[in-house]
Design a protein around this motif. Structure first.
Motif: not given
Length: 150
Positions: A101-103, A91-97, A114-116, A142-150
């Motif tokens: 979790a990714a951070a 999944y690919q989602r934006s959102g604080f949670n 957001g996160a992958l 299970v978060p596995i990474g981030t998309l774009g941004g910082q």
């Protein structure tokens, strides 16, 4: 004549008491049987939940490259437990949670993208030799990474 009536009364009372005691013993034994079945059913659910924990552990090892997602059989107490984790989707989602979790997992942080992550379905079934069965299914994101941004 009085001795004959006393004998018949004694025999009837003894018969009545025998029937009452037999009925009481039957009801008590039935109650113990039902209670034992209920306890085994609750224990089957708990064993199946233990299988879910084992599936989560297997997923962690899979993500680290140390294991695969094959179904596993093992015993918890007197229950045969089968655990079958499988990856359902990415999944690919934006959102604080998801960003948090990714951070938190050290995968980075992305305000813009957001996160992958991966979604896993864990099916766990516990069976007792007397027939009690517990089945529990759970989803694990299970978060596995981030998309774009910082």
């Amino acid at each position: 004549m009085k001795k004959g009536v006393a004998l018949i009364t004694t025999i009837l009372m003894a018969s009545l008491l025998t029937i009452l005691i037999g009925t009481a013993l039957f009801l008590v034994s039935r109650g113990i049987f039902v209670t034992g079945g209920e306890e085994r059913f609750v224990s089957a659910i708990e064993a199946a939940e233990g299988g879910i924990e084992r599936g989560v552990w297997q997923i962690r090892r899979f993500i680290s490259g140390l294991d695969n997602l094959d179904p596993r059989n093992f015993r918890i107490g007197s229950y045969d437990v089968t655990v079958d984790p499988e990856m359902v989707t990415v999944y690919q989602r934006s959102g604080f949670n998801l960003r948090f979790a990714a951070a938190y997992l050290g995968l980075g942080y992305s305000e813009a993208g957001g996160a992958l992550g991966q979604v896993f379905l864990i099916a766990s079934e516990a069976r007792h030799i007397r027939g009690q069965q517990g089945v529990v299914e759970g989803l694990r994101l299970v978060p596995i990474g981030t998309l774009g941004g910082q």
